[in-house]
Design a protein around this motif. Structure first.
Motif, PDB file in Angstrom:
ATOM      1  N   LEU A 108       0.820  -1.211   0.000  1.00  0.00           N
ATOM      2  CA  LEU A 108       0.000   0.000   0.000  1.00  0.00           C
ATOM      3  C   LEU A 108       0.854   1.261   0.000  1.00  0.00           C
ATOM      4  N   TRP A 109       1.934   1.262   0.764  1.00  0.00           N
ATOM      5  CA  TRP A 109       2.818   2.440   0.760  1.00  0.00           C
ATOM      6  C   TRP A 109       3.413   2.656  -0.638  1.00  0.00           C
ATOM      7  N   GLY A 110       3.761   1.560  -1.298  1.00  0.00           N
ATOM      8  CA  GLY A 110       4.281   1.684  -2.663  1.00  0.00           C
ATOM      9  C   GLY A 110       3.235   2.244  -3.610  1.00  0.00           C
ATOM     10  N   LEU A 111       1.983   1.758  -3.490  1.00  0.00           N
ATOM     11  CA  LEU A 111       0.906   2.264  -4.345  1.00  0.00           C
ATOM     12  C   LEU A 111       0.624   3.732  -4.049  1.00  0.00           C
ATOM     13  N   LEU A 112       0.677   4.098  -2.776  1.00  0.00           N
ATOM     14  CA  LEU A 112       0.439   5.496  -2.401  1.00  0.00           C
ATOM     15  C   LEU A 112       1.496   6.403  -3.025  1.00  0.00           C
ATOM     16  N   ALA A 113       2.748   5.975  -2.990  1.00  0.00           N
ATOM     17  CA  ALA A 113       3.819   6.783  -3.584  1.00  0.00           C
ATOM     18  C   ALA A 113       3.599   6.960  -5.089  1.00  0.00           C
ATOM     19  N   ILE A 114       3.248   5.873  -5.762  1.00  0.00           N
ATOM     20  CA  ILE A 114       2.992   5.956  -7.202  1.00  0.00           C
ATOM     21  C   ILE A 114       1.798   6.862  -7.476  1.00  0.00           C
ATOM     22  N   GLY A 115       0.744   6.727  -6.668  1.00  0.00           N
ATOM     23  CA  GLY A 115      -0.455   7.533  -6.854  1.00  0.00           C
ATOM     24  C   GLY A 115      -0.218   9.015  -6.650  1.00  0.00           C
ATOM     25  N   VAL A 116       0.559   9.366  -5.627  1.00  0.00           N
ATOM     26  CA  VAL A 116       0.840  10.780  -5.347  1.00  0.00           C
ATOM     27  C   VAL A 116       1.661  11.395  -6.476  1.00  0.00           C
ATOM     28  N   ARG A 404       6.183  -4.142  -7.243  1.00  0.00           N
ATOM     29  CA  ARG A 404       6.592  -5.378  -6.573  1.00  0.00           C
ATOM     30  C   ARG A 404       7.949  -5.230  -5.908  1.00  0.00           C
ATOM     31  N   SER A 405       8.847  -4.500  -6.549  1.00  0.00           N
ATOM     32  CA  SER A 405      10.161  -4.272  -5.939  1.00  0.00           C
ATOM     33  C   SER A 405      10.027  -3.475  -4.648  1.00  0.00           C
ATOM     34  N   LEU A 406       9.148  -2.478  -4.656  1.00  0.00           N
ATOM     35  CA  LEU A 406       8.895  -1.708  -3.439  1.00  0.00           C
ATOM     36  C   LEU A 406       8.237  -2.574  -2.368  1.00  0.00           C
ATOM     37  N   THR A 407       7.336  -3.450  -2.779  1.00  0.00           N
ATOM     38  CA  THR A 407       6.621  -4.309  -1.830  1.00  0.00           C
ATOM     39  C   THR A 407       7.556  -5.301  -1.154  1.00  0.00           C
ATOM     40  N   TYR A 408       8.399  -5.946  -1.944  1.00  0.00           N
ATOM     41  CA  TYR A 408       9.233  -7.018  -1.401  1.00  0.00           C
ATOM     42  C   TYR A 408      10.611  -6.551  -0.954  1.00  0.00           C
TER      43      TYR A 408
END
Length: 416
Positions: A108-116, A404-408
């Motif tokens: 979620l933090w990775g998705l938030l960064a991409i979204g912002v 995925r790289s941010l997630t893992y």
């Protein structure tokens, strides 16, 4: 050929993917583009004014079809898939012995960064940041049963409708007092005047403004659209759809659709039976609805819209499942685009902001809805081909790889 690492945790292997879910995601991507194409040539705040009745001819017809059968239905479908994906992600992480909730939180933090980044630097209509923020609430439902997931989903999905009606009825009562009515009408008039001024300012900036001017304007649009009472409607609605998707995943019907054919046929016909009449009511009578001044009529029509959004979303999903059970080629065409949904979604914004905005080719406001929709169809068709071509060479789309790289927490194996 490079061999992938076997260290856990790791992303889902290709063999583990559900083809039909990728196809549904690819179809949802199509619907999102059909709606968003309007707002690449219209400020996002214009959502508050509803349907653009200034169009005529073919432009009006294309806009009306989208307004009636697309708007609201496909972001609901995308949200449903997000909730479904939450359960799939958690269960597979647990099977691999990973700390599932910690991984999902990082996801979620990775998705938030991409979204912002998308929201501020590319296009103000981003939905990813909102999905990420609401997604953190899903962590309270990690071990929740199907029954409780569906109960919570029903409560949360009814909440926006209830809030609309409570606000409308309270307003109707206040309007019975002449002094209060005058104040309220003056307030609504002032709100609409400000909204129209903002839209006019946005139109000018998007047509002629420089890049950094638009970054600053997107900051303003963000606070105007999201840091407002509208969150009281957006958040429960999105979380409710997430939980409905999670409940659907927990039932297991999508893990083996062939064993649940009757369920999907019933869901399809029930969804169309409820959704199409309500969507047509919204399409024929909702074109005059504005969100600036509530009324009983608007509340009735918005209730029809909300219910049709959910019903048609489920009908579209069930239709694609039934197509997959009949081995339709459509599933194979859509699935690669769905596997690269994040990359494709962001590519929409890059292409059309560059085409329309003043810092790009400057066609903002020059193309009617029909012509713009034709361009969107051409881009989507190209993405169907490109996604298949790309995934023959790489495991993920470029943004999926980054996510995925941010997630893992490590660089993922990329090439096939």
């Amino acid at each position: 050929m490079t061999t992938p690492t076997t260290d856990f945790p790791s992303p889902v292997a290709l063999a583990e993917r559900m083809l039909v879910l990728d196809a549904i995601r690819g179809f949802a991507l199509f619907g999102i583009l059909m709606m968003n194409i309007e707002f690449f040539q219209r400020p996002i705040q214009a959502l508050m004014l509803g349907f653009n009745s200034e169009q005529s001819g073919l432009d009006y017809a294309v806009a009306w079809l989208s307004f009636t059968f697309v708007q609201g239905k496909f972001y609901t479908l995308f949200s449903l898939l997000f909730g479904l994906g939450f359960i799939v992600f958690i269960d597979r992480a647990r099977q691999k012995g990973a700390a599932a909730t910690a991984l999902f939180r990082r996801r979620l933090w990775g998705l938030l960064a991409i979204g912002v980044v998308h929201l501020l630097l590319i296009w103000s209509g981003d939905i990813l940041h909102l999905y990420a923020l609401v997604g953190f609430l899903l962590l309270f439902f990690v071990n929740t049963s199907v029954k409780r997931l569906c109960t919570w989903a029903a409560v949360l999905l009814l909440m926006p409708i209830l809030l609309i009606w409570l606000g409308t009825l309270a307003l109707e009562m206040a309007m019975q007092v002449p002094e209060e009515a005058a104040k309220l009408e003056a307030g609504f008039a002032a709100d609409k005047e400000k909204l129209l001024a903002d839209i006019a300012r946005g139109d000018l900036l998007y047509a002629t403004g420089g890049y950094w001017q638009l970054v600053q304007w997107r900051l303003y649009e963000f606070q105007a659209m999201y840091i407002s009472p509208a969150l009281m409607i957006f958040v429960p609605m999105i979380l409710g759809i997430f939980l409905l998707g999670a409940g659907l995943a927990r039932t297991g019907v999508l893990s083996d659709p062939a064993q649940h054919k009757q369920f999907f046929w019933r869901l399809m016909w029930l969804g169309y039976g409820i959704g199409l009449p309500l969507a047509l009511v919204w399409g024929f009578y909702g074109t005059e609805v504005e969100m600036v001044a509530p009324s009983i009529r608007n509340a009735v029509l918005m209730t029809c819209q909300n219910l049709s959004n959910l019903a048609l979303c489920l009908a579209y999903l069930a239709t694609l499942v039934n197509l997959s059970l009949h081995k339709s080629r459509v599933i194979g065409w859509l699935a690669p685009a769905g596997r690269m949904a994040l990359s494709n979604y962001l590519l929409h914004s890059l292409v059309f902001t560059l085409l329309f905005y003043g810092y790009g080719f400057g066609f903002y406001g020059e193309l009617g809805r029909a012509a713009a929709t034709l361009l969107a169809l051409l881009l989507y068709g190209f993405q169907l081909w490109l996604s298949g071509w790309w995934l023959q060479r790489y495991r993920f789309g470029p943004m999926e790889w980054l996510w995925r790289s941010l997630t893992y927490g490590k660089r993922q194996w990329f090439r096939i």
